[in-house]
Design a protein around this motif. Structure first.
Motif, short mmCIF file in Angstrom:
data_model
loop_
_atom_site.label_atom_id
_atom_site.label_comp_id
_atom_site.label_asym_id
_atom_site.label_seq_id
_atom_site.Cartn_x
_atom_site.Cartn_y
_atom_site.Cartn_z
N LYS A 142 7.87 7.55 -0.15
CA LYS A 142 6.65 6.79 0.12
C LYS A 142 5.97 7.31 1.41
O LYS A 142 4.76 7.53 1.43
CB LYS A 142 7.01 5.33 0.27
CG LYS A 142 5.85 4.40 0.44
CD LYS A 142 6.37 2.98 0.29
CE LYS A 142 5.48 1.97 0.92
NZ LYS A 142 6.13 0.64 0.86
N ARG A 174 2.30 9.41 1.66
CA ARG A 174 1.24 9.01 2.59
C ARG A 174 0.90 10.13 3.57
O ARG A 174 -0.26 10.38 3.86
CB ARG A 174 1.64 7.75 3.34
CG ARG A 174 1.67 6.59 2.38
CD ARG A 174 1.83 5.24 2.98
NE ARG A 174 1.56 4.30 1.89
CZ ARG A 174 1.90 3.03 1.88
NH1 ARG A 174 2.52 2.51 2.91
NH2 ARG A 174 1.61 2.28 0.85
N GLU A 192 10.41 -4.06 -3.01
CA GLU A 192 9.56 -4.16 -1.82
C GLU A 192 8.92 -2.80 -1.51
O GLU A 192 7.78 -2.72 -1.09
CB GLU A 192 10.47 -4.60 -0.65
CG GLU A 192 9.77 -5.30 0.47
CD GLU A 192 9.06 -6.57 0.03
OE1 GLU A 192 7.83 -6.59 0.14
OE2 GLU A 192 9.73 -7.52 -0.43
N VAL A 193 9.68 -1.75 -1.79
CA VAL A 193 9.23 -0.39 -1.45
C VAL A 193 7.94 0.00 -2.17
O VAL A 193 7.08 0.67 -1.60
CB VAL A 193 10.35 0.62 -1.79
CG1 VAL A 193 9.84 2.04 -1.72
CG2 VAL A 193 11.51 0.45 -0.84
N VAL A 194 7.79 -0.42 -3.42
CA VAL A 194 6.65 0.06 -4.19
C VAL A 194 5.46 -0.91 -4.17
O VAL A 194 4.37 -0.56 -4.59
CB VAL A 194 7.02 0.31 -5.68
CG1 VAL A 194 8.10 1.37 -5.77
CG2 VAL A 194 7.48 -0.98 -6.36
N ASP A 235 3.33 -2.18 -2.10
CA ASP A 235 2.03 -1.94 -1.46
C ASP A 235 1.46 -0.55 -1.75
O ASP A 235 0.51 -0.11 -1.11
CB ASP A 235 2.11 -2.18 0.06
CG ASP A 235 3.01 -1.16 0.73
OD1 ASP A 235 3.84 -0.53 0.03
OD2 ASP A 235 2.90 -0.99 1.96
N LEU A 236 2.05 0.16 -2.70
CA LEU A 236 1.52 1.48 -3.05
C LEU A 236 0.09 1.36 -3.57
O LEU A 236 -0.22 0.48 -4.36
CB LEU A 236 2.38 2.15 -4.12
CG LEU A 236 3.76 2.64 -3.71
CD1 LEU A 236 4.51 3.17 -4.93
CD2 LEU A 236 3.66 3.73 -2.66
#
Ligand SMILES: [Zn+2]
Ligand SMILES: [Zn+2]
Lengths: 361, 415
Positions: free
Chosen positions: A150, A154, B198-200, B202-203
């Motif tokens: 992730k 970004r 939780e990790v994904v 807010d992608l």
């Protein structure tokens, strides 16, 4: 976080990386504001002048740790000045130049220090990176780091070269492997993006001291003079105005990005260069296309063009452009697959346009 | 597009379907999705073709009562979480985040059996044919053509293969825990995969697209995964590198692979022979700690790279892109019924995925009912037994689940 306790940051580190939380904290503790700065650390004023001047003229940022306090203070001061001057070109140019400085310094640092800078919240992104040390030395490359996918997505957003595309990375268990060189590049990218996008608290322009007003004017003058005499955006604009109808869509897209002052990727710069040389544009004309790039340096650009000209490179094939992520197939000719090189598109389109014109007469 | 409301299907059938759906929702407890209070719900009812959107429920009982009362044709809920899920515009809902979802649908897969079980009928003159509908009726030229799609095991098996590949990407490459994954049979021709992490959450759209590009192998350049050193090609084993090696191994391992190799690349006989006689050397190299490809004389790196690029197709996953990148999407509510089939939208435990059988595990209706077929229809399995094919005009008593399936598709009426 525990793992940071083994690294000690010295004042010199804060001067090198004035964007980190400890540097901000350090400035806060000095109790310096715009009103007392001239008396307390006058060197910071000449330092910030130099910093921005270099960014404007050379497209580079230097570092001076003879006076550490001045160096640390110069950074937030530079951001404030740039915010007040409110010129998109300057903001971009400073961001690109400063991130190059970060890259240059950081790649020589210990892994522990790099880890601290990258993972601590608020330095390069809000939460800090989810980053791990893990050596994976193959016959191909020496990977020393793993970054969570992730954070990777970004941080690499503005890097368009296919080697940065997630698809082409070693991804496993949620992490992307990176060499030290790549990691440092990504950190520098984040610093740049933050400089471009995040806001600096506004100040009331009525309240600012005289020296700052003068400094702002001085920099504004320098910038305008430089833009007018060296960057010559007018030449660029003239060039962009006569965008030829026959250009293929991939070239048009790059020219448009260049005309907006976007930071073209290395591959895009080269392709544009080869294409223009191949269709017979002269060197000075080609330089104009690069004038608005945030790190434009006339001498360097001329050197590259002359070098390519001497070597006689041809423009990339459509296949190559596709794999570089540069292909922009929004013309039926591109979709048909009959065109193998953008030069073929150009010549065929020229022919069509010429015929259309004679028919209309 | 296929539409359900056939001309011949009367309000009698619709009322029957609505009653049957309601009875299911009265009988079976529907566990709401995680954090459902923050989700938007949407429904299609039987009497009008409009989506009722922007609904929300504060407790499970409320949802259950709604379902039981209306017996909706289709039930959906958002993948997103909102501060105010009932607000009527996306802006005013206050987006908090969204699960990551994937949709694999046989509609988007190129399955050969569609020619056998999908058919179309001209609404103007009654002409009909197999496979997908033509632009225009070949008899009368009308473009008013209705398409009937069927569900078949082969289509679903292919979709399942895709979902298994997808699951491996998420677990092995992206490090998603199996506990954060949920696989759901769509009730029709495909599967959904939800990632609750939780990790994904807010992608952004673009970040989801980048993940999807990875999974679909978009922008893949084989050369990123190897380096050439004095005639030997040294590969990486991670990410797509591992898949590249695996695909080469599959191709060389046996005669089937070699035949496939010949078919998919325009490879001449002599190159193929060279690879064949050299295959044990290549296979040995692939299995080394630092995998190597040693090519026989006369076979170039370019040939190999071209070949691998094609062989890799089998690892790319066919996922419907808009579903994954749309962070406001609504998706079928788990355990609801699909209005085109009457099959249950079924959650599948990961360790049951291999065994999952939609024609058994998604069937919720029992009993029999008599119906009349309006069209020739392919066979359908319900549980262990295959029923049909059926002839136009045929009157027959069939299992309730089959009756609901054909009534919902508008290819039969109640007797
Ligand atoms: Zn017709
Ligand atoms: Zn099928």
């Amino acid at each position: 976080m525990q793992r940071h306790e083994t690294v000690k940051l010295y004042k010199e580190d804060l001067a090198k990386y004035p964007f980190i939380v400890q540097a901000r904290e350090y400035v806060r503790k000095l109790n310096i504001d715009l009103q007392n700065l001239q008396n307390r650390v006058p060197e910071a004023i000449s330092r910030v002048r130099k910093l921005i001047e270099n960014a404007i003229i050379k497209g580079e940022c230097d570092i001076d740790i003879d006076n550490v306090d001045a160096e640390i203070i110069a950074y937030p001061l530079a951001r404030l000045l740039i915010e007040i001057i409110n010129d998109r070109w300057l903001k971009q140019r400073f961001a690109v130049a400063f991130s190059k400085r970060v890259w240059n310094l950081l790649r020589r640092e210990s892994n522990e220090k790099i880890m601290l800078i990258a993972t601590q919240p608020g330095n390069i992104c809000e939460n800090g990176w989810n980053l791990q040390r893990e050596e994976h030395i193959t016959d191909n490359k020496a990977y020393e780091w793993k970054l969570h996918f992730k954070d990777y997505i970004r941080a690499s957003r503005s890097l368009k070269a296919p080697t940065w595309k997630l698809t082409n990375r070693l991804v496993s268990n949620g992490y992307v492997r990176l060499t030290k060189k790549e990691l440092v590049r990504l950190i520098a990218e984040c610093v740049k993006e933050r400089l471009i996008s995040s806001e600096v608290p506004r100040v009331d322009l009525q309240e600012i001291p005289e020296w700052l007003k003068e400094l702002i004017e001085e920099i504004r003058d320098l910038m305008n003079r430089y833009k007018k005499e060296v960057i010559r955006e007018d030449l660029a604009d003239m060039r962009f105005k006569v965008t030829e109808e026959a250009f293929p869509p991939c070239v048009i897209r790059i020219i448009e990005a260049a005309s907006r002052g976007e930071n073209l990727s290395h591959e895009e710069r080269l392709f544009l260069l080869f294409f223009m040389l191949n269709i017979g544009k002269d060197v000075e004309e080609i330089i104009d296309y690069y004038r608005k790039l945030p790190d434009f340096n006339e001498e360097k650009t001329r050197y590259y063009i002359l070098h390519a000209k001497a070597k006689g490179y041809t423009a990339h094939n459509c296949d190559t452009l596709r794999s570089l992520g540069i292909c922009t197939p929004n013309h039926e000719w591109c979709v048909s697959g009959n065109i193998k090189n953008p030069l073929v598109f150009y010549r065929r389109m020229q022919y069509v346009i010429r015929r259309r014109k004679t028919e209309n007469k | 597009m296929s539409s359900d409301a056939g001309k011949q299907r009367t309000s009698r059938e619709l009322l029957f379907l609505k009653r049957m759906f309601s009875s299911y929702y009265r009988r079976v407890k529907i566990p709401p999705p995680p954090d459902f209070k923050y989700r938007e719900f949407g429904f299609m009812l039987w009497d009008k073709d409009v989506m009722v959107r922007h609904k929300s429920f504060s407790d499970a009982e409320q949802l259950q009562n709604f379902l039981a009362e209306y017996g909706p044709k289709h039930a959906y809920r958002s993948v997103a979480y909102y501060y105010d899920p009932e607000a009527s515009t996306m802006e005013s809902k206050g987006w908090i985040g969204a699960d990551l979802v994937f949709d694999v649908d046989a509609d988007h897969l190129n399955t050969p059996c569609k020619m056998e079980h999908d058919f179309w009928v001209c609404e103007h003159c009654g002409a009909h044919g197999r496979g997908g509908k033509p632009e225009q009726c070949h008899k009368c030229g009308s473009s008013n053509i209705k398409e009937f799609t069927w569900i078949c095991e082969r289509c679903l098996d292919l979709a399942k293969e895709e979902i298994i590949k997808l699951k491996d990407f998420l677990i092995d490459d992206f490090g998603i825990s199996p506990y954060e994954l949920k696989i759901v049979y769509s009730g029709h021709r495909g599967y959904h995969l939800h990632v609750y992490s939780e990790v994904v959450r807010d992608l952004t759209r673009d970040e989801r697209r980048e993940m999807l590009d990875y999974i679909k192998g978009i922008g893949l350049s084989v050369s990123s995964f190897y380096r050439k050193s004095s005639g030997v090609i040294i590969f990486e084993r991670e990410g797509w590198g591992g898949r590249i090696l695996k695909s080469l191994e599959n191709l060389l391992r046996d005669e089937d692979g070699l035949t496939a190799l010949k078919d998919m690349s325009e490879m001449d006989r002599s190159t193929l022979e060279k690879l064949r006689s050299y295959k044990s050397v290549i296979l040995r190299g692939l299995r080394e700690e630092s995998p190597k490809i040693i090519l026989p004389k006369g076979v170039g790196e370019k040939t190999l790279i071209k070949l691998l690029a094609k062989a890799l197709k089998m690892f790319e996953v066919e996922v419907d892109e808009p579903v994954t990148i749309d962070v406001h999407r609504i998706i079928r509510l788990e355990n609801s019924l699909h209005g085109k089939t009457g099959f249950r939208v079924t959650e599948i435990p990961l360790n049951y995925l291999d065994k999952f059988d939609a024609f058994k595990d998604a069937i919720v209706f029992r009993g029999e009912v008599s119906i009349k077929f309006l069209f020739d229809c392919p066979p359908l399995r319900i549980g262990e037994e295959v029923f049909g094919p059926f002839k136009r005009g045929q009157k027959v008593e069939v299992p309730m689940a089959l009756a609901i399936f054909v009534l919902a598709r508008g290819v039969a009426i109640l007797l």
